[in-house]
Design an enzyme around this catalytic site. Structure first.
Site, PDB file in Angstrom:
ATOM      1  N   PRO A   1      -8.851 -30.687 -46.151  1.00  0.00           N
ATOM      2  CA  PRO A   1      -8.694 -31.543 -47.327  1.00  0.00           C
ATOM      3  C   PRO A   1      -8.588 -30.683 -48.580  1.00  0.00           C
ATOM      4  CG  PRO A   1     -10.991 -31.517 -46.633  1.00  0.00           C
ATOM      5  CD  PRO A   1     -10.222 -30.747 -45.600  1.00  0.00           C
ATOM      6  N   MET A   2      -7.564 -30.940 -49.390  1.00  0.00           N
ATOM      7  CA  MET A   2      -7.357 -30.160 -50.612  1.00  0.00           C
ATOM      8  C   MET A   2      -6.996 -31.099 -51.752  1.00  0.00           C
ATOM      9  SD  MET A   2      -5.253 -26.878 -49.054  1.00  0.00           S
ATOM     10  CE  MET A   2      -4.354 -27.816 -47.795  1.00  0.00           C
TER      11      MET A   2
ATOM     12  N   CYS B   1     -18.126 -29.289 -51.352  1.00  0.00           N
ATOM     13  CA  CYS B   1     -17.451 -29.044 -52.633  1.00  0.00           C
ATOM     14  C   CYS B   1     -18.466 -28.653 -53.699  1.00  0.00           C
ATOM     15  CB  CYS B   1     -16.680 -30.282 -53.074  1.00  0.00           C
ATOM     16  SG  CYS B   1     -15.821 -30.056 -54.653  1.00  0.00           S
TER      17      CYS B   1
ATOM     18  N   LYS C   1     -18.562 -32.001 -43.263  1.00  0.00           N
ATOM     19  CA  LYS C   1     -17.987 -30.698 -43.621  1.00  0.00           C
ATOM     20  C   LYS C   1     -18.893 -30.064 -44.672  1.00  0.00           C
ATOM     21  CE  LYS C   1     -13.656 -28.409 -44.879  1.00  0.00           C
ATOM     22  NZ  LYS C   1     -14.091 -27.544 -45.989  1.00  0.00           N
TER      23      LYS C   1
ATOM     24  N   HIS D   1     -17.427 -24.414 -43.256  1.00  0.00           N
ATOM     25  CA  HIS D   1     -16.683 -23.441 -44.053  1.00  0.00           C
ATOM     26  C   HIS D   1     -17.499 -22.148 -44.042  1.00  0.00           C
ATOM     27  CE1 HIS D   1     -14.149 -22.649 -47.913  1.00  0.00           C
ATOM     28  NE2 HIS D   1     -14.371 -21.541 -47.234  1.00  0.00           N
TER      29      HIS D   1
ATOM     30  N   ASN E   1     -13.804 -23.167 -40.578  1.00  0.00           N
ATOM     31  CA  ASN E   1     -12.871 -23.228 -41.690  1.00  0.00           C
ATOM     32  C   ASN E   1     -13.077 -21.992 -42.551  1.00  0.00           C
ATOM     33  OD1 ASN E   1     -12.854 -24.961 -44.828  1.00  0.00           O
ATOM     34  ND2 ASN E   1     -11.054 -24.215 -43.745  1.00  0.00           N
TER      35      ASN E   1
ATOM     36  N   GLY F   1     -10.347 -18.655 -44.288  1.00  0.00           N
ATOM     37  CA  GLY F   1      -9.698 -17.381 -44.010  1.00  0.00           C
ATOM     38  C   GLY F   1      -8.765 -17.363 -42.824  1.00  0.00           C
TER      39      GLY F   1
ATOM     40  N   GLY G   1      -6.407 -24.217 -44.457  1.00  0.00           N
ATOM     41  CA  GLY G   1      -6.168 -24.816 -45.766  1.00  0.00           C
ATOM     42  C   GLY G   1      -5.048 -24.164 -46.542  1.00  0.00           C
ATOM     43  N   ARG G   2      -5.378 -23.079 -47.258  1.00  0.00           N
ATOM     44  CA  ARG G   2      -4.405 -22.492 -48.189  1.00  0.00           C
ATOM     45  C   ARG G   2      -3.120 -22.023 -47.521  1.00  0.00           C
ATOM     46  NH1 ARG G   2      -7.923 -18.149 -51.151  1.00  0.00           N
ATOM     47  NH2 ARG G   2      -9.066 -18.295 -49.202  1.00  0.00           N
TER      48      ARG G   2
END
Length: 390
Positions: A17-18, A112, A160, A193, A233, A235, A255-256
């Site tokens: 999720p971003m 977050c 998460k 993460h 999650n 890297g 993600g990224r």
């Protein structure tokens, strides 16, 4: 790498999720790139009180801004809605309403670290209050398992979170948090993460890169909690890393890498899931289908062109891609007929066509496709898509 030796669908990958990235439009683009159901696609975080107080589920145009309602018919199993919550009743209501929409996976954000999220008492700050987090998860599980039958199956609930907060990245800290959730709500799955979160001193973007990765800690939790699924999650940016992590955990979240290169999903399909290259959707097909979808979303829900265009900015790269993005932005701005309402003088597909032709004129080489008069305007993106990803 011998992809034939890898068991299709035995491995699990997901798109993280971003915020301002994984909206319904971007998720549709990803589903067009990878239509095989191999990957879980996560929405950006939606606050639970948008259901309990804002009641967005009662207004489809508003709901469509956050929830990929067009995906739930065929891909409910592969769509995860992430919520943020500080109150169990808000979380309960959100899960209850999302179930009615057909959502089958809902996640609680406990990772977050942004200042605004902290002020709302949700996100990563919940890791410092494990009893409160556990109560919220319990409310979600209760809503997810009410009135279960063949036509209304239970919804999967997950959490998460980070592996630590501020100075404390000890296994005891993380173990206590997971234990607290399990004792109250049962063995829900966890996405960890592999970085601690700094609640002060780092921006959300810095919190995704500055804290050191500690994948070994995630592996450790997977061994200690075999009764549930544990996903890693942080890297992950290659097939090799994905496969290496899957030796230790149940799934991998990316993600990224996907934000920067959505076509990486095709690479995963081919080398992790064994999809033959000739079965992968072509760029022309993906972009044409996306622009048709964008026209539909505007017609049905009055979705703004700036929102519809955002996934296309992720697709087009390089010098010509920059020209296309600039021209599309200018075309959309010029086509807007009202400052306050999403009214435009041309269709989104026509705006895309104009941007492509403007870009090809700038560079004196064609990145558009010749059309006969009866061909739909959306076909004009075909060659541009091929050029952009070649």
């Amino acid at each position: 790498m011998n992809s034939a030796a890898i068991r299709t669908r035995a491995l699990r990958t997901s798109v993280a999720p971003m915020i301002d990235v994984t909206d319904p439009c971007f998720l549709r683009l990803l589903r067009l790139i990878s239509p095989f159901g191999n990957h879980q696609l996560w929405t950006e975080m939606v606050h639970a009180n948008m259901f309990s107080r804002g009641q967005i589920h009662l207004t489809k145009p508003k709901l469509a801004q956050y929830i990929p309602i067009h995906e739930l018919g065929d891909f409910a199993h592969g769509t995860v809605v992430q919520i943020g919550a500080s109150d169990p009743q808000d979380a309960y209501t959100a899960v209850k309403e999302l179930r009615k929409l057909g959502v089958r996976h809902i996640n609680l954000n406990c990772g977050c670290p942004s200042r605004n999220v902290q002020m709302g008492s949700f996100g990563a700050v919940l890791m410092t209050k494990p009893e409160i987090a556990a109560g919220i998860v319990k409310a979600m599980v209760d809503a997810a398992t009410e009135s279960v039958d063949e036509l209304n199956p239970a919804t999967n609930i997950s959490v998460k979170c980070r592996i630590g907060i501020d100075e404390d990245e000890s296994p005891e800290f993380l173990r206590k948090f997971i234990d607290s959730v399990f004792k109250t709500a049962g063995p829900v799955s966890f996405v960890l993460h592999a970085r601690r979160a700094w609640l002060n001193g780092l921006s959300p973007e810095q919190n995704r890169s500055v804290p050191q990765l500690n994948h070994a800690r995630v592996y450790e939790m997977a061994r200690e909690f075999p009764q549930t699924q544990v996903f890693v999650n942080g890297g992950v940016d290659s097939v090799e890393k994905t496969l290496a992590h899957l030796q230790h955990v149940d799934g991998v979240m990316i993600g990224r890498k996907i934000r920067e290169d959505p076509w990486f999903l095709s690479t995963l399909d081919q080398y992790v899931y064994g999809v033959h290259g000739e079965m992968l959707p072509k760029a022309e097909q993906v972009l044409n289908e996306y622009v048709r979808f964008a026209d539909q979303m505007h017609e049905e829900y009055a979705m703004r062109y700036t929102v519809l265009a955002r996934p296309m900015y992720a697709i087009f790269g390089g010098r010509k891609g920059r020209s296309f993005r600039r021209n599309l932005g200018q075309t959309i701005l010029q086509a807007k007929t009202s400052k306050d309402r999403p009214l435009y003088s041309i269709r989104f597909s026509d705006a895309v066509s104009e941007a492509i032709y403007a870009a090809e004129k700038e560079h004196q080489q064609s990145i558009g496709a010749p059309l006969s008069e009866d061909e739909p305007a959306v076909c004009k993106v075909a060659a541009a898509a091929a050029a952009a990803v070649s």
